[in-house]
Structures are given as structure tokens and as C-alpha cells.
Design a protein around this motif. Structure first.
Motif, PDB file in Angstrom:
ATOM      1  N   LEU A 146      -5.779 -14.835 -20.975  1.00  0.00           N
ATOM      2  CA  LEU A 146      -4.639 -15.739 -20.982  1.00  0.00           C
ATOM      3  C   LEU A 146      -3.387 -14.968 -21.380  1.00  0.00           C
ATOM      4  CD1 LEU A 146      -3.621 -18.636 -20.620  1.00  0.00           C
ATOM      5  CD2 LEU A 146      -4.090 -18.981 -23.058  1.00  0.00           C
ATOM      6  N   ILE A 147      -2.392 -15.040 -20.550  1.00  0.00           N
ATOM      7  CA  ILE A 147      -1.128 -14.339 -20.828  1.00  0.00           C
ATOM      8  C   ILE A 147      -0.137 -15.351 -21.362  1.00  0.00           C
ATOM      9  CG2 ILE A 147       0.743 -12.984 -19.836  1.00  0.00           C
ATOM     10  CD1 ILE A 147      -1.338 -12.017 -17.757  1.00  0.00           C
ATOM     11  N   GLU A 148       0.373 -15.051 -22.541  1.00  0.00           N
ATOM     12  CA  GLU A 148       1.322 -15.952 -23.195  1.00  0.00           C
ATOM     13  C   GLU A 148       2.675 -15.880 -22.489  1.00  0.00           C
ATOM     14  OE1 GLU A 148       3.548 -16.340 -27.465  1.00  0.00           O
ATOM     15  OE2 GLU A 148       1.554 -15.428 -27.404  1.00  0.00           O
ATOM     16  N   ILE A 149       3.251 -17.034 -22.267  1.00  0.00           N
ATOM     17  CA  ILE A 149       4.586 -17.112 -21.656  1.00  0.00           C
ATOM     18  C   ILE A 149       5.595 -17.329 -22.766  1.00  0.00           C
ATOM     19  CG2 ILE A 149       6.057 -18.376 -20.042  1.00  0.00           C
ATOM     20  CD1 ILE A 149       3.466 -19.224 -18.627  1.00  0.00           C
ATOM     21  N   ARG A 150       6.623 -16.484 -22.814  1.00  0.00           N
ATOM     22  CA  ARG A 150       7.641 -16.578 -23.883  1.00  0.00           C
ATOM     23  C   ARG A 150       8.906 -17.204 -23.394  1.00  0.00           C
ATOM     24  NH1 ARG A 150       6.859 -11.105 -27.244  1.00  0.00           N
ATOM     25  NH2 ARG A 150       4.836 -10.649 -26.446  1.00  0.00           N
TER      26      ARG A 150
END
Length: 150
Positions: A146-150
Motif C-alpha cells: 500500500l502506497i500512502e498518498i500525501r
């Protein structure tokens, strides 16, 4: 309903497609059938890929584990077997000998830089030769991240 090609007013007595159909079948094409060079049937093979390994099952009932030879040369995995049987029946006036020979060889190209060649294992049980070919750690499929969206 069959369509017949006419040549003028004459209907050909034999259709070329009839002969092509009868004599061009796979029955006469030995190179495409599942036979070894000794005209014996090759054993069936199942190959399954998991996240960590390749699993190979070779159906070869009636053989023993000593009858198999499994080699890995670079990325080429070869499974072969050779078995010779000889029986002699000697009686008063004659000797009868019967020979039997079975051999096969199957080769599989393994993916480059994926297989952990040092940890390949094989076992034979209930007519199946079972090979477990582990993958290198870096080649194993990783779970989605899971890639965190900032």
C-alpha cells in the motif's frame, strides 16, 4: 449439405480433401504425438507455480526411484528414465528369452535467475515423481504494498 466443386460438367469421383482428411490426420504425424524415440508413451507432467516454488509431478507408475535421473544444467531441467528387463526361461530343448526396454526424457527450460538450484528436492511415491523447485528469495512474488498518498 456438401458442396462439390465441378470441373465443367464432370463431377470428380474422388475429392482431394477426402484424401487430405484421411491421410493427413495426426494419426500419421508421429513427431507431434506424445511419444519418445523408443515409441513408448511419455509420462504426463503437471507443473504448478506457487509464490515460493515450482511443483513438478511426473506420472510414472511401475518405476522405482532408482530408475530416474534428474539433472539441472544451467536453466535446463531434465528428467529421464531408462529401464531394461530381461527374462530367460530355460527348459530341456530350448531357451526362451524376452527383453523389454523403456526409456524417456523430458526437458524443461526454467526461468533465468529465479530458481534456487541448491535446494531442489525430489521424491517418488505412489507412481508419481514429485519435484519441488524453490525460487530465490528475490524472485518470490511479494504481496501488494500500500502506497500512502500525501
Amino acid at each position: 449439405m456438401d458442396l462439390i466443386k465441378r470441373n465443367g460438367n464432370h463431377v470428380p469421383s474422388f475429392q482431394r480433401s477426402f484424401f487430405d482428411d484421411i491421410f493427413g490426420r495426426e494419426l500419421f504425424n508421429w513427431e507431434n504425438n506424445n511419444f519418445s524415440t523408443t515409441s513408448t508413451t511419455l509420462p504426463s507432467v503437471n507443473i504448478k507455480e506457487t509464490a515460493d516454488t515450482y511443483e513438478v509431478e511426473v506420472a510414472a507408475p511401475g518405476l522405482e526411484k532408482k530408475d530416474f535421473k534428474v539433472t539441472l544444467d544451467g536453466n535446463l531441467l531434465t528428467i529421464s528414465s531408462e529401464m531394461e528387463n530381461q527374462q530367460a526361461d530355460e527348459q530341456q530343448n530350448f531357451t526362451r528369452r524376452e527383453f523389454s526396454y523403456q526409456a524417456f526424457q523430458r526437458s524443461f527450460q526454467l526461468p533465468k535467475n529465479v530458481v534456487d538450484a541448491e535446494n531442489i528436492s525430489a521424491r517418488y511415491e505412489n507412481g508419481l515423481l514429485l519435484l519441488s523447485i524453490p525460487k530465490k528469495e528475490e524472485a518470490k512474488q511479494k504481496p501488494p504494498r500500500l502506497i500512502e498518498i500525501r
